[in-house]
Scaffold this motif. Structure first.
Motif, mmCIF file in Angstrom:
data_model
loop_
_atom_site.group_PDB
_atom_site.id
_atom_site.type_symbol
_atom_site.label_atom_id
_atom_site.label_comp_id
_atom_site.label_asym_id
_atom_site.label_seq_id
_atom_site.Cartn_x
_atom_site.Cartn_y
_atom_site.Cartn_z
ATOM 1 N N ASN A 177 0.800 -1.220 0.000
ATOM 2 C CA ASN A 177 0.000 0.000 0.000
ATOM 3 C C ASN A 177 0.840 1.281 0.000
ATOM 4 O OD1 ASN A 177 -2.780 0.812 -0.169
ATOM 5 N ND2 ASN A 177 -2.543 1.760 1.824
ATOM 6 N N VAL A 178 2.052 1.190 -0.522
ATOM 7 C CA VAL A 178 2.896 2.370 -0.708
ATOM 8 C C VAL A 178 3.223 2.483 -2.188
ATOM 9 C CG1 VAL A 178 5.091 3.494 -0.169
ATOM 10 C CG2 VAL A 178 3.908 2.145 1.587
ATOM 11 N N GLU A 363 -4.674 13.289 -0.603
ATOM 12 C CA GLU A 363 -4.131 11.964 -0.303
ATOM 13 C C GLU A 363 -5.161 10.893 -0.627
ATOM 14 O OE1 GLU A 363 -1.226 12.635 3.487
ATOM 15 O OE2 GLU A 363 -3.340 13.123 3.784
ATOM 16 N N GLU A 367 -0.625 5.086 0.219
ATOM 17 C CA GLU A 367 0.374 6.038 0.722
ATOM 18 C C GLU A 367 1.250 6.574 -0.407
ATOM 19 O OE1 GLU A 367 3.996 6.159 4.033
ATOM 20 O OE2 GLU A 367 2.597 4.463 3.993
ATOM 21 N N ARG A 368 1.480 7.880 -0.397
ATOM 22 C CA ARG A 368 2.306 8.591 -1.360
ATOM 23 C C ARG A 368 1.713 8.608 -2.778
ATOM 24 N NH1 ARG A 368 8.600 8.793 0.582
ATOM 25 N NH2 ARG A 368 8.117 8.956 2.781
#
Length: 526
Positions: A177-178, A363, A367-368
């Motif tokens: 999840n990044v 966001e 993530e990111r």
């Protein structure tokens, strides 16, 4: 169920480019975000599917809404946005939009954007569902082209920004999840590349080209939504697509938007008997919210009208020619004089209210990975976008992404994992051009302004017939784009089938009334 990746690749075997930000898209959301990030000292790479002129921003006519006048206020803008959104706007997101909007417009002006003025004041016009004049415009009806001109010049001149045209993002590189970057296809060299970054910003625009008739450029096929969904990001409000009521409707001619500002300056809609019909449908007549105007047009056609027309003949000729030079030139090329002739118009796919779900800082649930502009959805537009709020959306939430990530690019790069995919080949060839035509026809007929359960299920059954494409390797860009089209069409149709009511841009003939129990959002995740 969509796979994470749709092309075979191995990052160990591909060229890798390191940057602080990868921004996908070169419209107002992408380039404005890139410029703000670069001015902090960050390195920015912008990838755009075709050229930097292929965006909805460049085609925008009407203008950009912001409370810049002493007779206006953010509170009035807030109330108008909520009314247009049919009970589904996120009020916090709208507060941010209307309060931060003027500052972002001033930043755009500081970059060199030249909006029309009257004496010492900005020249403002009015559009549908606005309670006052608050639409800034440029060169009469070429606001988007002026904004795109400024952003293109600034971005191309900025040393910290690298712009890669004809680079189509294929998939997001996500693990645990990044988001670590983007897998992209270089259309000039026909090879895959990897762009590794600290932050990826989706600014890929909408999905109007999923329909037969659209105001959007050819690149608007929902690619950003498809990539994000495959990577595990949440998408929201996919059932809410806005159809613009007045698009030039001439046999053999491409769709051409007739700005809502034309009605804002007093033009009338008439049926083939010359009757002005909008006062019978809404107290705001031609300036009612767009979904209401679209359904009124369809109702007039259902009653037997052989076409719908926009009439400017009663307006001052000098004003019309001054305010709408671009529309005038285009119509003259088809033998139409906008000061005398009634213009044949029809609804066309225009703007996506839903998209990749974000918070107020852009966001996503990955993530990111960030999103802004038409591809993002923080709920600011609700079920029906207020006219000319779209350009402002790109500015405000693109700016917020940069503020949120201001320190991110100074951090050390996270340990970068390898990525690879190995999918089987397609057993038999597919005629992607024919499939595209069939899919667009089905979407237009059954997932357009009027919908019902039977039609939505037909579309989903058709998409199911091609589910094998999701489990096999795409060999070229037509295959990649078709995979994206099928996935996004499924998300739109599934959401429309779930919402058993009518609200804003979503109208169910079998559930024609809004229901209080549906004052909520449909969120989908792989």
């Amino acid at each position: 169920m969509a796979n994470h990746y749709i092309m075979n690749f191995n990052t160990r075997e591909l060229p890798i480019y390191n940057t602080d930000y990868v921004i996908l898209g070169s419209g107002i959301a992408g380039f404005f975000t890139a410029l703000l990030a670069s001015r902090l000292g960050a390195g920015v790479t912008v990838l755009t599917k075709q050229s930097i002129l292929d965006s909805n921003t460049d085609k925008a006519q009407g203008g950009i809404a912001a409370a810049m006048d002493s007779d206006d206020s953010p509170e009035l803008h807030y109330q108008d946005t909520l009314r247009a959104g049919a009970g589904l706007c996120d009020q916090g997101a709208v507060r941010i939009l209307v309060n931060e909007g003027p500052r972002r417009v001033l930043q755009l002006m500081d970059m060199g954007a030249r909006f029309d003025v009257e004496g010492e004041r900005l020249a403002l016009t009015r559009e549908g569902a606005h309670s006052c004049r608050r639409i800034l415009h440029a060169s009469g009806d070429a606001t988007g082209a002026e904004i795109q001109r400024v952003l293109n010049e600034k971005a191309l001149a900025e040393q910290n920004i690298q712009v890669h045209e004809r680079h189509m993002a294929v998939d997001l590189l996500v693990k645990d999840n990044v988001c670590y970057g983007v897998l992209a296809y270089d259309c000039e060299t026909n090879c895959l590349k990897v762009f590794r970054s600290r932050a990826v910003v989706l600014a890929t625009g909408g999905l109007g080209q999923l329909y037969e008739h659209s105001t959007n450029p050819e690149v608007a096929t929902g690619d950003g939504i498809a990539m994000a969904y495959r990577a595990g990001a949440e998408v929201m409000d996919m059932e809410f697509h806005q159809f613009h009521p007045t698009v030039l409707n001439l046999p053999g001619a491409p769709p051409f938007l007739i700005s809502e500002a034309v009605r804002g300056e007093g033009a009338y809609l008439r049926n083939d008997r010359g009757e002005r019909f909008m006062p019978a449908y809404h107290e705001l007549a031609e300036l009612a919210p767009r979904d209401i105007v679209v359904r009124a047009i369809l109702q007039e056609i259902h009653k037997g009208s052989n076409g719908i027309f926009l009439d400017l003949g009663h307006l001052d000729t000098d004003m019309v020619l001054h305010r709408f030079p671009n529309i005038n030139r285009t119509c003259l090329s088809y033998g139409l004089d906008i000061t005398r002739d009634m213009l044949p118009v029809a609804p066309a796919a225009h703007y996506m209210m839903g998209g990749v779900k974000t918070n107020y800082c852009g966001e996503t649930s990955v993530e990111r990975l960030y999103a802004c502009g038409e591809v993002g959805c923080q709920g600011v537009h609700g079920a029906n976008r207020l006219a000319s709020n779209s350009l402002l959306d790109g500015l405000v939430f693109g700016g917020r992404i940069v503020e949120r990530t201001a320190g991110l690019w100074r951090e050390n790069m996270s340990p970068w994992p390898d990525f690879a995919a190995e999918l089987p080949d397609l057993a038999e060839p597919v005629d992607y051009q024919l499939l595209q035509q069939e899919l667009r026809a089905l979407m237009s007929r059954y997932v357009g302004p009027l919908r019902n359960r039977e039609g939505l299920e037909k579309v989903l059954s058709f998409i199911d017939e091609y589910s094998r494409l999701e489990d096999t390797a795409a060999k070229d860009l037509p295959a990649v784009e078709m995979n994206n089209r099928l996935l996004v069409c499924r998300l739109v149709a599934e959401s429309a089938l779930m919402r058993t009511e009518s609200r804003g841009g979503h109208f169910r003939q079998d559930y024609p009334e809004p229901r209080n129990s549906w004052k909520k959002h449909i969120i989908l995740r792989k």
